[in-house]
Design an enzyme around this catalytic site. Structure first.
Site, mmCIF file in Angstrom:
data_model
loop_
_atom_site.group_PDB
_atom_site.id
_atom_site.type_symbol
_atom_site.label_atom_id
_atom_site.label_comp_id
_atom_site.label_asym_id
_atom_site.label_seq_id
_atom_site.Cartn_x
_atom_site.Cartn_y
_atom_site.Cartn_z
ATOM 1 N N TYR A 45 45.611 37.446 33.786
ATOM 2 C CA TYR A 45 46.396 36.613 34.702
ATOM 3 C C TYR A 45 47.619 36.006 34.014
ATOM 4 C CZ TYR A 45 43.401 36.322 38.871
ATOM 5 O OH TYR A 45 42.730 36.577 40.026
ATOM 6 N N LYS A 64 33.335 43.827 29.584
ATOM 7 C CA LYS A 64 33.469 45.281 29.621
ATOM 8 C C LYS A 64 33.673 45.704 28.176
ATOM 9 C CE LYS A 64 33.840 49.221 31.869
ATOM 10 N NZ LYS A 64 32.734 49.832 32.659
ATOM 11 N N ASP A 74 30.737 46.186 35.723
ATOM 12 C CA ASP A 74 30.398 47.107 36.822
ATOM 13 C C ASP A 74 28.921 46.977 37.191
ATOM 14 O OD1 ASP A 74 29.836 48.174 34.314
ATOM 15 O OD2 ASP A 74 30.389 50.225 34.813
ATOM 16 N N ASP A 104 37.139 36.297 39.192
ATOM 17 C CA ASP A 104 37.793 36.300 40.504
ATOM 18 C C ASP A 104 37.046 37.245 41.439
ATOM 19 O OD1 ASP A 104 39.828 35.888 42.478
ATOM 20 O OD2 ASP A 104 40.714 37.803 41.894
ATOM 21 N N ASP A 120 33.962 36.279 44.603
ATOM 22 C CA ASP A 120 34.079 36.673 46.013
ATOM 23 C C ASP A 120 32.839 37.454 46.441
ATOM 24 O OD1 ASP A 120 36.683 35.621 46.315
ATOM 25 O OD2 ASP A 120 37.326 37.347 47.513
HETATM 26 C C1 IPM Z 1 41.057 32.570 43.687
HETATM 27 C C2 IPM Z 1 42.210 33.279 44.330
HETATM 28 C C3 IPM Z 1 43.423 33.196 43.408
HETATM 29 C C4 IPM Z 1 43.062 33.883 42.117
HETATM 30 C C5 IPM Z 1 44.716 33.772 44.013
HETATM 31 C C6 IPM Z 1 45.047 33.145 45.345
HETATM 32 C C7 IPM Z 1 45.867 33.666 43.069
HETATM 33 O O1 IPM Z 1 41.853 34.597 44.629
HETATM 34 O O2 IPM Z 1 41.171 31.347 43.435
HETATM 35 O O3 IPM Z 1 40.026 33.203 43.440
HETATM 36 O O4 IPM Z 1 43.200 35.102 41.987
HETATM 37 O O5 IPM Z 1 42.616 33.190 41.196
HETATM 38 MG MG MG Z 2 39.804 35.047 44.276
#
Ligand code: IPM
Ligand code: MG
Length: 351
Positions: free
Chosen positions: A135, A186, A218, A242, A246
């Site tokens: 990042y 990884k 993975d 990240d 999710d």
């Molecule tokens: C998160 C989001 C952010 C990230 C984006 C919006 C930049 O996906 O907080 O997980 O990738 O960190």
């Molecule tokens: Mg995210």
């Protein structure tokens, strides 16, 4: 307690309004000041992180953030895009430790896309490093090669001290939980994460009570769906965290349930739902405010050291769910479908 309130874009303002309602209902001595960030920051002053917003955030004890981003800003130059504002505030405030708890409320077992027996009792803490990795690594950019072709470049890098400090956060949290840390990397392919694994192993010597395991990312993605209850604390880098957070959120029924805390070395923090700004449903009063409300609970716990009120908020959310209130994302047959605002009211009433 001084809180900077940054609603941001999309559904940000509506969900933050519910969290503010909950904070007000607690009757604490709080001073809240609002400021724009993301697309809202760009509209207000041509910068996704306006100077005044950054100053306010620096002067506050905690930041409550909604979400940033909207398709209408996708064509802006990269440094003007809403996401840059979010990444910059994380970096400027040195919020390297991102805690994303994936907790299944029993009432929502049937809202998950996985079988109830796979997810019931789920309680995972994902510890994501937030200010390093691909990042932020240099060099980055889109460059012209000698042959005229363009090349996109990002750089994955981690130094020892960055790895050690996020490792410590994970081990300390594990000590207060089930004493298991799974470090996700990884290391079979990427040197940056081979070092990650080495440092985690070194650090584990200081935590003899904690069981450290390692998993390739993975495999971790697969195991989260196959048998998620094997995990207690997961610690990983920025990009893997990240993605995995999710994924983990869906185990809990909806990404609309997943709060987060981003902390610096002194537990100053920014609190935001793990989900995004969902511009497609913005302004329709259908977003789920619970991730943001639960982020307020994390704020009380981690920055203000107020465990009692943190639990009051969490219990109020549980009660609203037990009473059958559901936003569209977690609605199942037989429950009471409510909008964002009414869900906020239900939590306040339960408080
Ligand atoms: C998160 C989001 C952010 C990230 C984006 C919006 C930049 O996906 O907080 O997980 O990738 O960190
Ligand atoms: Mg995210």
């Amino acid at each position: 307690m001084k809180i900077a309130v940054l609603p941001g874009d999309g559904i940000g303002p509506e969900i933050v309004a519910q969290a503010v309602k909950v904070l007000n209902a607690l009757n604490l001595d709080i001073n809240m000041t609002e400021a724009p960030i993301g697309g809202a920051g760009y509209e207000a002053s041509g910068d996704p992180l306006p100077d005044a917003t950054l100053k306010l955030a620096k002067e506050s004890d905690a930041v409550l953030l909604g979400a940033v981003g909207d398709w209408k800003y996708d064509k802006l130059e990269r440094h003007l895009r809403p996401e840059r504002g979010l990444l910059r505030i994380r970096k400027e405030l040195n919020l390297f430790a991102n805690l994303r708890p994936a907790l299944l409320y029993p009432e929502l077992a049937s809202a998950s896309t996985l079988k109830p027996e796979v997810v019931s009792g789920l309680d995972i803490m994902i510890v994501r490093e937030l200010t390093g990795d691909i990042y932020f690594g240099q060099p980055r950019g889109i460059f012209k090669l000698e042959n005229g072709e363009r090349e996109g470049v990002n750089t994955m890098r981690y130094n020892e001290s960055e790895i050690r400090r996020i490792g410590r956060v994970a081990f300390d949290i594990a000590m207060k939980r089930n004493k298991k840390v799974c470090s996700v990397d990884k290391a079979n392919v990427l040197e940056a994460t081979e070092l990650w694994r080495q440092v985690m192993i070194e650090l584990s010597a200081e935590y003899p009570e904690v069981e450290l395991s390692h998993m390739y990312v993975d495999n971790a993605a697969m195991q989260l769906i196959r048998a998620p209850k094997q995990f207690d604390v997961m610690v990983t880098g920025n990009i893997f965290g990240d993605i995995l957070s999710d994924e983990a959120s869906m185990l809990t029924g909806s990404i609309g349930m997943l709060p987060s805390a981003s902390l610096d070395e002194n537990n100053k923090g920014m609190y935001e739902p793990s989900h995004g700004s969902a511009p497609d449903i913005a302004g329709k009063d259908i977003a789920n405010p619970l991730a943001t409300i639960l982020s307020v609970a994390m704020m009380l716990r981690y920055t203000f050291n107020d465990e009692a009120n943190a639990q009051r908020v969490e219990n109020a959310v549980k009660k609203a769910l037990a009473q059958g209130y559901r936003t569209a994302d977690i609605w199942t047959e037989g429950s009471n479908k409510v909008g964002c605002n009414a869900m906020g009211d239900a939590v306040v009433a339960a408080l």
